[in-house]
Scaffold this active site. Structure first.
Site, PDB file in Angstrom:
ATOM      1  N   ASP A  88       0.844  -1.185   0.000  1.00  0.00           N
ATOM      2  CA  ASP A  88       0.000   0.000   0.000  1.00  0.00           C
ATOM      3  C   ASP A  88       0.883   1.239   0.000  1.00  0.00           C
ATOM      4  O   ASP A  88       1.223   1.791   1.047  1.00  0.00           O
ATOM      5  CB  ASP A  88      -0.916  -0.024   1.231  1.00  0.00           C
ATOM      6  CG  ASP A  88      -1.956   1.079   1.209  1.00  0.00           C
ATOM      7  OD1 ASP A  88      -2.037   1.803   0.197  1.00  0.00           O
ATOM      8  OD2 ASP A  88      -2.691   1.208   2.200  1.00  0.00           O
ATOM      9  N   SER A  89       1.258   1.669  -1.209  1.00  0.00           N
ATOM     10  CA  SER A  89       2.131   2.837  -1.327  1.00  0.00           C
ATOM     11  C   SER A  89       1.478   3.990  -2.083  1.00  0.00           C
ATOM     12  O   SER A  89       2.022   5.087  -2.125  1.00  0.00           O
ATOM     13  CB  SER A  89       3.457   2.460  -1.998  1.00  0.00           C
ATOM     14  OG  SER A  89       3.231   1.827  -3.240  1.00  0.00           O
ATOM     15  N   LYS A  90       0.325   3.748  -2.714  1.00  0.00           N
ATOM     16  CA  LYS A  90      -0.472   4.789  -3.380  1.00  0.00           C
ATOM     17  C   LYS A  90       0.371   5.647  -4.312  1.00  0.00           C
ATOM     18  O   LYS A  90       0.276   6.884  -4.322  1.00  0.00           O
ATOM     19  CB  LYS A  90      -1.206   5.650  -2.354  1.00  0.00           C
ATOM     20  CG  LYS A  90      -2.203   4.846  -1.502  1.00  0.00           C
ATOM     21  CD  LYS A  90      -2.945   5.750  -0.531  1.00  0.00           C
ATOM     22  CE  LYS A  90      -3.972   4.974   0.281  1.00  0.00           C
ATOM     23  NZ  LYS A  90      -3.373   4.039   1.239  1.00  0.00           N
ATOM     24  N   ARG A  91       1.172   4.994  -5.134  1.00  0.00           N
ATOM     25  CA  ARG A  91       2.022   5.715  -6.069  1.00  0.00           C
ATOM     26  C   ARG A  91       1.176   6.372  -7.153  1.00  0.00           C
ATOM     27  O   ARG A  91       0.081   5.890  -7.490  1.00  0.00           O
ATOM     28  CB  ARG A  91       3.031   4.774  -6.702  1.00  0.00           C
ATOM     29  CG  ARG A  91       4.007   4.126  -5.727  1.00  0.00           C
ATOM     30  CD  ARG A  91       4.763   5.149  -4.910  1.00  0.00           C
ATOM     31  NE  ARG A  91       5.904   4.567  -4.205  1.00  0.00           N
ATOM     32  CZ  ARG A  91       6.591   5.202  -3.274  1.00  0.00           C
ATOM     33  NH1 ARG A  91       6.244   6.430  -2.924  1.00  0.00           N
ATOM     34  NH2 ARG A  91       7.614   4.628  -2.694  1.00  0.00           N
ATOM     35  N   THR A 115      -1.025  -0.427  -4.500  1.00  0.00           N
ATOM     36  CA  THR A 115      -2.065   0.588  -4.634  1.00  0.00           C
ATOM     37  C   THR A 115      -1.499   1.787  -5.387  1.00  0.00           C
ATOM     38  O   THR A 115      -0.345   2.174  -5.194  1.00  0.00           O
ATOM     39  CB  THR A 115      -2.595   1.051  -3.269  1.00  0.00           C
ATOM     40  OG1 THR A 115      -1.510   1.560  -2.485  1.00  0.00           O
ATOM     41  CG2 THR A 115      -3.266  -0.099  -2.530  1.00  0.00           C
TER      42      THR A 115
END
Length: 265
Positions: A88-91, A115
């Site tokens: 879950d790094s939401k790049r 993510t």
């Protein structure tokens, strides 16, 4: 086996619980300081009940614990290879930078999915989806209080999140590896997103501390067969106890959520 196939296999084991691995060392049991040691105990206690694990990148990077993150994912891969890992790094970037972020998640850390934030459009998404055996979990309608400020804005008479869901279902899902983040705090919006993206798994934050509606989530977000969701719990599982029984308490909380989900399906 790609990420989507792995999730479907876990659903067949009657679990839709995603165990979030968000370490707060100050909340660890007395005398425990090692992040990997804590994670390993949680993983070993809950792996039989989890459809996936989701380490949150910032919780490691902010304290220089990237090595513990790598060791955590390696432990899951070595011991529970059928339980996928979502980083879950939401790049959210474009071109060669997006490709580097994908390599970071999939090659550097060995995650099965990541993510991402699609705000910059298809140029952000497609470099990730080109990794055919890996999952791309796209922010759609998130669980935070201010999500509606932008995500509910109308474009051609429809909320932005519907446009994201429709693109994710169609042109972004050419390799069958796309999922969506849809928060449990917006169950009515979830029903519209499910209509726009009938085939995509949903990663669902917001149950527990954020007060999301579990019954509404299952009613509005599930596939017709009752599956379709990865319902995340992080703090409620990890810190169910701060005593020496913390792993046992994590198991009990995971089982409690799993049973609650199955009772409503």
């Amino acid at each position: 086996m790609n990420f989507t196939s792995m999730i479907h296999k876990r659903w067949a084991q009657q679990t839709q619980v995603c165990v979030g691995l968000d370490p707060f060392p100050e909340r660890f049991p007395a005398g425990m300081t090692d992040i990997f040691e804590f994670n390993r105990a949680i993983i070993d206690a809950t792996a039989s009940l989890a459809c996936c694990f989701k380490p949150q990148f910032a919780h490691y990077a902010a304290i220089g614990a990237e090595a513990a993150l790598k060791d955590t994912i390696k432990h899951i891969k070595a011991n529970y290879p059928d339980v996928p890992v979502i980083l879950d790094s939401k790049r959210g970037d474009i071109g060669s930078t997006a490709t580097m972020y994908a390599k970071e998640a999939f090659e550097q850390y060995g995650a099965d999915a990541v993510t991402i934030n699609p705000y910059m459009g298809s140029d952000t998404v497609l470099p990730f989806t080109e990794f055919e055996n890996k999952g791309v979990v796209i922010l759609c309608r998130t669980s935070n209080p201010s999500a509606a400020e932008f995500q509910n804005q109308l474009i051609d008479g429809e909320p932005l999140y519907i446009h994201v869901a429709r693109k994710a279902q169609t042109e972004w899902n050419k390799n069958g590896n796309v999922s969506l983040v849809v928060g449990a705090t917006a169950p009515e919006e979830m029903a519209d997103i499910r209509a726009a993206a009938p085939d995509l798994p949903f990663l669902v934050p917001g149950i527990g501390v954020q007060g999301g509606d579990l019954a509404g989530t299952l009613r509005n977000g599930s596939f017709k067969n009752g599956n379709g969701l990865m319902i995340n719990s992080s703090r409620g599982i990890l810190y169910a106890s701060n005593g020496p029984d913390f792993a046992e308490a994590a198991y009990k909380e995971t089982l409690k959520l799993k049973d609650a989900i199955n009772s409503l399906c």
